[in-house]
Motif scaffolding. Structure first.
Motif, mmCIF file in Angstrom:
data_model
loop_
_atom_site.group_PDB
_atom_site.id
_atom_site.type_symbol
_atom_site.label_atom_id
_atom_site.label_comp_id
_atom_site.label_asym_id
_atom_site.label_seq_id
_atom_site.Cartn_x
_atom_site.Cartn_y
_atom_site.Cartn_z
ATOM 1 N N ARG B 45 73.915 36.653 38.370
ATOM 2 C CA ARG B 45 72.896 35.691 37.984
ATOM 3 C C ARG B 45 73.541 34.745 36.980
ATOM 4 O O ARG B 45 74.018 35.185 35.934
ATOM 5 C CB ARG B 45 71.715 36.425 37.361
ATOM 6 N N ASN B 50 64.977 29.084 36.202
ATOM 7 C CA ASN B 50 64.651 29.136 37.630
ATOM 8 C C ASN B 50 65.520 28.212 38.484
ATOM 9 O O ASN B 50 65.387 28.176 39.693
ATOM 10 C CB ASN B 50 63.174 28.800 37.839
ATOM 11 N N ILE B 51 66.359 27.432 37.836
ATOM 12 C CA ILE B 51 67.301 26.586 38.577
ATOM 13 C C ILE B 51 68.691 26.858 38.027
ATOM 14 O O ILE B 51 68.902 26.623 36.849
ATOM 15 C CB ILE B 51 66.959 25.094 38.423
ATOM 16 N N PRO B 52 69.655 27.303 38.772
ATOM 17 C CA PRO B 52 69.483 27.743 40.158
ATOM 18 C C PRO B 52 68.746 29.078 40.214
ATOM 19 O O PRO B 52 68.896 29.907 39.332
ATOM 20 C CB PRO B 52 70.911 27.878 40.665
ATOM 21 N N LEU B 53 67.983 29.249 41.268
ATOM 22 C CA LEU B 53 67.111 30.420 41.364
ATOM 23 C C LEU B 53 67.855 31.683 41.797
ATOM 24 O O LEU B 53 67.640 32.760 41.251
ATOM 25 C CB LEU B 53 65.995 30.123 42.368
ATOM 26 N N LEU B 54 68.711 31.522 42.787
ATOM 27 C CA LEU B 54 69.296 32.701 43.430
ATOM 28 C C LEU B 54 70.593 33.134 42.745
ATOM 29 O O LEU B 54 71.256 32.345 42.078
ATOM 30 C CB LEU B 54 69.569 32.404 44.910
ATOM 31 N N ARG B 55 70.936 34.385 42.951
ATOM 32 C CA ARG B 55 72.210 34.901 42.475
ATOM 33 C C ARG B 55 73.348 34.290 43.278
ATOM 34 O O ARG B 55 73.136 33.724 44.341
ATOM 35 C CB ARG B 55 72.242 36.426 42.628
#
Lengths: 313, 269
Positions: B45, B50-55
């Protein structure tokens, strides 16, 4: 002081109002290494169809600002393999299993699915997914077909038919891709649904400007994550004032604060979706967080929070 | 057997800039370090926001005692944020994930590993070379061949490390600034035309087009090849079904059944 988190959805008694949303929790086994699955209020399966579905071609997902698009296309092993191979795994979690179902061929398939699941004591409730944006007509690949949940009459007919096929708790999952979601919620209630789940993903699209290609193979997909949370909270609030049956709220819940928004807007329970991908312990952390919030604010029962937003209208 | 996966807050203990847009992070985690296998990856992470959201998935590059390394290229906002982390910072990490390389050399008769790396593809292959080198014994001597393809001479990674392990390294660059002017697959083509390569096993990681070419070449020579695929992943641990690849047995998850597959199982579109 102890806070009461338990909640009833139809005949279903949940020890807490936090579930893992359909399609975001695998078949639960993927999460057993990260959290104690027994903590969950319930788990909702990936949507099942009568026959196996291989799903849509890759790439199926892409990241967007504070969200992601997906077009998985309801990949699932079909009802028989689900009952034989996946349901036992879900049951092992020790929490109520809600089975999500969809039809590839109109309402009779829903009835058949519900009828089969009705006989299984392992199935705690049925969620009818009439709002998946990622099943397309084979002729026009890029064009979404009209969803059942985009038409109140069709919604009523499907829910009514499924209602006749099962005595189990019935949940209808609604699409946000509509002008007025309250019409669909009221149709589901009239037809005998015990609860409504909202929202499913918001249809979206993303383009790779270097290649001029859509970022996912099916061109459009369903947007999820914190980006859609205000839409979801608004829709829960609108629906809450129009129906009496409980609302299961979802859409970009990442943490306790965002979960609380949904209860205050009118949800009786919540589902954690995209957050599971980023923090596989999210659901467990939110359950703990909700309890702490209630104790800290001297609220005895989570039901006191439902619809408690101080809005004038 | 169920493999153990961990989610931990892990301290960065060292960072090294490797020129071009490459950098390397050393992360301290006894659990992940002791259970990771070559070809497996971790999901990092890069931000609490929340930006960027994904790992971000990154291959396990090397393991030493209680620490493991990841190699990364700045390609977007996520990796740029990661590049700004410093020793002492903590990262939320999930791993080790996926199915790695099959490191068991099939038989004494098949002991010529050829590793083909394109660009960042060296990342998991150095760990693989270490494991393969451990299998050398008095009775079983073999030379690991490594073919590295890079844009220019400043994009060549890990050459020294491979040589230290006793590997025979050949280099190709797109612009000819080092070694052969061309692709790693050109080197492979030449290599496979020699008699000594008839009993080779090919291991590869790099851009999709290169993997496809390696698969084709290996297939034409009837050589087994293991390819490490890359895909957009939302979760990395098998839940979202987003990262599938088409195989002879239908769609498979790159994050779970892969990222390493046998080349002839993949349907190369």
């Amino acid at each position: 002081m102890k806070a009461k988190l338990s909640i009833n959805i139809g005949k279903l008694k949940l020890k807490n109002p936090v579930m893992a949303a359909s399609g975001t929790f695998g078949y639960a086994e993927e999460f057993s290494g990260f959290m104690d699955l027994k903590k969950l209020g319930a788990v909702v399966s990936k949507t099942i169809t009568l026959r196996p579905r291989q799903g849509n071609p890759p790439p199926r997902t892409c990241e967007t600002p504070a969200g992601m698009l997906n077009s998985i296309g309801l990949e699932n092993p079909g009802l028989d393999a689900f009952i034989n191979c996946k349901l036992p795994v879900l049951v092992k979690t020790g929490v109520p299993v809600i089975v999500s179902i969809a039809s590839e061929s109109g309402w009779p398939e829903f009835v058949e699915l519900a009828g089969c699941l009705d006989k299984l004591k392992e199935v705690a409730a049925i969620e009818i997914n009439i709002s998946c944006p990622n099943i397309r007509s084979t002729k026009h690949k890029a064009q979404s077909v009209k969803l059942i949940s985009q038409d109140p009459k069709a919604t009523y007919e499907v829910v009514k038919a499924v209602r006749r096929a099962t005595a189990k708790t019935l949940i209808t999952k609604l699409s946000p891709n509509v002008t007025d979601i309250t019409e669909m919620a009221m149709a589901a209630e009239r037809a005998g649904s015990d609860a409504v789940s909202l929202i499913n993903t918001v249809t979206g699209m993303s383009v790779d400007v270097a290649t001029r290609q859509p970022k996912i193979a099916c061109v459009t997909g369903g947007l999820s994550g914190p980006a859609i949370r205000p839409i979801a909270v608004r829709m829960v609030w609108e629906v809450y004032r129009k129906i009496k049956i409980p609302i299961i709220g979802m859409g970009g819940i990442m943490d306790t604060a965002s979960a609380l928004e949904f209860f205050m807007a009118g949800a009786s329970a919540i589902s954690i979706g995209t957050a599971n991908f980023i923090n596989p312990r999210a659901a467990a952390e939110i359950i703990t967080g909700l309890e702490r919030f209630l104790i800290k604010n001297k609220i005895k029962d989570i039901r006191q929070l439902i619809g408690s937003v101080k809005s004038e209208n | 057997m169920k493999e153990k996966v961990f989610q931990e807050s892990i301290k960065i203990i060292a960072k090294e800039n490797l020129g071009a847009d490459y950098f390397k992070l050393s992360l301290s985690s006894p659990k992940i370090s002791h259970s990771a296998k070559p070809g497996q990856f971790v999901e990092l992470r890069v931000s609490d926001a929340n930006i960027p959201l994904l790992r971000r998935p990154l291959g396990v590059h090397r393991v030493e005692g209680n620490t493991f390394e990841v190699l990364c290229e700045i390609v977007g906002k996520g990796t740029e944020l990661l590049s700004k982390k410093e020793p002492g910072d903590f990262l939320d990490v999930i791993g080790p994930l996926g199915n790695g390389f099959d490191c068991d050399l099939p038989s004494a008769a098949r002991q010529l590993p050829i590793l083909v790396a394109g660009g960042m593809g060296v990342a998991p292959l150095i760990f693989l070379a270490e494991k393969l080198a451990e299998r050398k014994t008095k009775n079983s001597k073999f030379k690991i061949k490594v073919l590295i393809g890079a844009k220019t001479k400043s994009h060549i990674l890990c050459e020294k490390e491979f040589k230290k392990l006793g590997c025979k390294v050949k280099i190709a660059t797109d612009d000819g600034s080092r070694g052969f002017r061309g692709k790693a697959t050109d080197l492979l083509k030449k290599e496979l035309s020699t008699v000594s390569c008839q009993l080779a096993t090919v291991y590869t990681c790099g851009p999709q087009a290169m993997l496809k070419a390696v698969a084709k070449l290996s297939g034409a020579h009837n050589l087994p090849a293991q390819v490490s695929l890359e895909a957009h992943m939302s979760c990395g641990f098998g839940a979202c079904l987003g990262c599938v690849v088409d195989t002879k047995d239908g769609y498979k998850r790159v994050c779970k059944e892969g990222p390493v597959f046998w080349a002839d199982d993949i349907i190369w579109g």
